[in-house]
Design a protein around this motif. Structure first.
Motif, PDB file in Angstrom:
ATOM      1  N   GLN A 228      -4.430 -58.559   8.192  1.00  0.00           N
ATOM      2  CA  GLN A 228      -5.026 -57.568   7.291  1.00  0.00           C
ATOM      3  C   GLN A 228      -5.580 -58.236   6.035  1.00  0.00           C
ATOM      4  O   GLN A 228      -6.643 -57.851   5.526  1.00  0.00           O
ATOM      5  CB  GLN A 228      -3.977 -56.515   6.921  1.00  0.00           C
TER       6      GLN A 228
ATOM      7  N   SER B  29      -9.519 -58.231   4.910  1.00  0.00           N
ATOM      8  CA  SER B  29      -9.878 -57.604   3.636  1.00  0.00           C
ATOM      9  C   SER B  29     -10.878 -58.435   2.838  1.00  0.00           C
ATOM     10  O   SER B  29     -11.503 -57.925   1.900  1.00  0.00           O
ATOM     11  CB  SER B  29      -8.617 -57.365   2.788  1.00  0.00           C
TER      12      SER B  29
ATOM     13  N   ASP C 230     -18.292 -55.795   1.593  1.00  0.00           N
ATOM     14  CA  ASP C 230     -18.862 -54.540   2.092  1.00  0.00           C
ATOM     15  C   ASP C 230     -20.279 -54.730   2.627  1.00  0.00           C
ATOM     16  O   ASP C 230     -20.645 -54.168   3.662  1.00  0.00           O
ATOM     17  CB  ASP C 230     -18.882 -53.486   0.978  1.00  0.00           C
TER      18      ASP C 230
ATOM     19  N   SER D  67     -17.549 -46.453   7.743  1.00  0.00           N
ATOM     20  CA  SER D  67     -17.480 -47.106   6.443  1.00  0.00           C
ATOM     21  C   SER D  67     -17.017 -48.550   6.610  1.00  0.00           C
ATOM     22  O   SER D  67     -16.448 -48.922   7.646  1.00  0.00           O
ATOM     23  CB  SER D  67     -16.492 -46.357   5.551  1.00  0.00           C
ATOM     24  N   PRO D  68     -17.244 -49.410   5.598  1.00  0.00           N
ATOM     25  CA  PRO D  68     -16.739 -50.780   5.672  1.00  0.00           C
ATOM     26  C   PRO D  68     -15.236 -50.850   5.932  1.00  0.00           C
ATOM     27  O   PRO D  68     -14.782 -51.698   6.710  1.00  0.00           O
ATOM     28  CB  PRO D  68     -17.102 -51.351   4.293  1.00  0.00           C
ATOM     29  N   ASP D  69     -14.464 -49.971   5.324  1.00  0.00           N
ATOM     30  CA  ASP D  69     -13.021 -49.998   5.553  1.00  0.00           C
ATOM     31  C   ASP D  69     -12.681 -49.685   7.002  1.00  0.00           C
ATOM     32  O   ASP D  69     -11.785 -50.303   7.594  1.00  0.00           O
ATOM     33  CB  ASP D  69     -12.311 -49.007   4.626  1.00  0.00           C
ATOM     34  N   THR D  70     -13.392 -48.732   7.593  1.00  0.00           N
ATOM     35  CA  THR D  70     -13.166 -48.403   8.997  1.00  0.00           C
ATOM     36  C   THR D  70     -13.533 -49.572   9.896  1.00  0.00           C
ATOM     37  O   THR D  70     -12.812 -49.904  10.846  1.00  0.00           O
ATOM     38  CB  THR D  70     -13.983 -47.163   9.396  1.00  0.00           C
TER      39      THR D  70
ATOM     40  N   ARG E 131     -13.568 -52.732   9.046  1.00  0.00           N
ATOM     41  CA  ARG E 131     -12.550 -53.778   8.877  1.00  0.00           C
ATOM     42  C   ARG E 131     -11.348 -53.502   9.780  1.00  0.00           C
ATOM     43  O   ARG E 131     -10.770 -54.425  10.367  1.00  0.00           O
ATOM     44  CB  ARG E 131     -12.107 -53.863   7.412  1.00  0.00           C
ATOM     45  N   GLN E 132     -10.956 -52.264   9.864  1.00  0.00           N
ATOM     46  CA  GLN E 132      -9.792 -51.929  10.680  1.00  0.00           C
ATOM     47  C   GLN E 132     -10.059 -52.127  12.170  1.00  0.00           C
ATOM     48  O   GLN E 132      -9.128 -52.412  12.931  1.00  0.00           O
ATOM     49  CB  GLN E 132      -9.354 -50.487  10.401  1.00  0.00           C
TER      50      GLN E 132
END
Length: 266
Positions: free
Chosen positions: A213, A217, A221, A232-235, A237-238
């Motif tokens: 993780q 991280s 973005d 989204s960028p966070d999605t 990344r996951q």
């Protein structure tokens, strides 16, 4: 939740474009930055775009976590002015397409290309590198192009932009995470990789979910440039994190495939 041992990447600004390193289709270049060090710059505007930078970042920092030698990876900012004075039109276009945040690796001055005929690698190190490349699906560590350097009598890994090739192929990430890595049969170090089971046990302990993780991280973005994807960028990344964690949990699949490929070669 705080993440222990959060990796950090420095950010440098490119101050001088040195020369292109005409290797493959990505046209990396030797540049100087504002910290007075030389770097091999990987351009966001090259053929595979920012996905190659994402692969370089993830695979490189995973390798560092596992104790393998990787040149320092930095974010490198490229100013718009560089594209205005370059006489080569192809390079000029590349520079203009790469304005903003790119990726660079510290230049190992005086390093020579690894040659399996001349340079010895012990079984442990060979097994570690084969495991890494099977895990991140790196197709580019063959006898034709080893992507390894000898520097001060030590072996260093470079050029991981061809890893994680599944992020070019569409939405079948869950299925891909559990697949063997067929291309491991062409790995330059496979004949010496006799300790894969022991390395697998050790690396599964080192590569924790928290560490994965933390590495994911680091992805900026604006490197998620695929306009056809609404996440989204966070999605996104996951998705990378889930792929790596699932692949690690089922590592016996790619380890067994590597062992079978080795037995077929030797």
């Amino acid at each position: 939740m705080a993440i222990d041992n959060q990796p950090e990447l420095r950010t440098v600004t490119v101050t001088r474009y040195g020369k292109p390193l005409r290797e493959g289709g990505s046209l990396p270049a030797l540049v100087e930055a504002d910290d007075d060090f030389l770097y091999v710059l990987k351009f966001r505007g090259a053929g595979q775009g920012t996905k190659a930078l994402i692969a370089e970042l993830i695979a490189g920092e995973i390798a560092r976590t596992l104790g393998l030698r990787i040149p320092e990876i930095v974010f490198a900012t490229l100013d718009a002015a560089f594209g205005r004075t370059e006489p080569d039109e192809e390079i000029q276009d590349l520079l203009r397409a790469s304005e903003g945040l790119n990726l660079a690796l510290h230049y190992l001055s005086g390093a020579i290309t690894f040659d399996p005929v001349i340079n010895d690698v012990d079984a442990r190190l060979a097994s570690q590198i084969v495991w890494l490349d099977a895990f991140v699906m790196n197709v580019d560590r063959t006898a034709r192009n080893t992507n390894m350097l000898m520097w001060h009598k030590e072996l260093w890994l470079i050029d991981h932009g061809a890893a994680l090739y599944v992020h070019h192929t569409g939405p079948d990430w869950p299925e891909s995470s559990r697949r063997p890595f067929a291309q491991i049969k062409d790995h330059v170090l496979l004949p010496w990789a006799t300790e894969l089971d022991a390395v697998d046990a050790d690396f599964r302990k080192l590569l924790t979910s928290e560490r994965i993780q933390a590495i994911i991280s680091l992805i900026p973005d604006d490197w998620f440039t695929d306009r056809s994807i609404a996440e989204s960028p966070d999605t996104l990344r996951q998705i990378y994190a889930q792929f790596l964690e699932t692949r690690l949990a089922s590592s016996e699949i790619f380890v067994n495939a590597a062992k079978e490929a080795r037995n077929a070669r030797v």
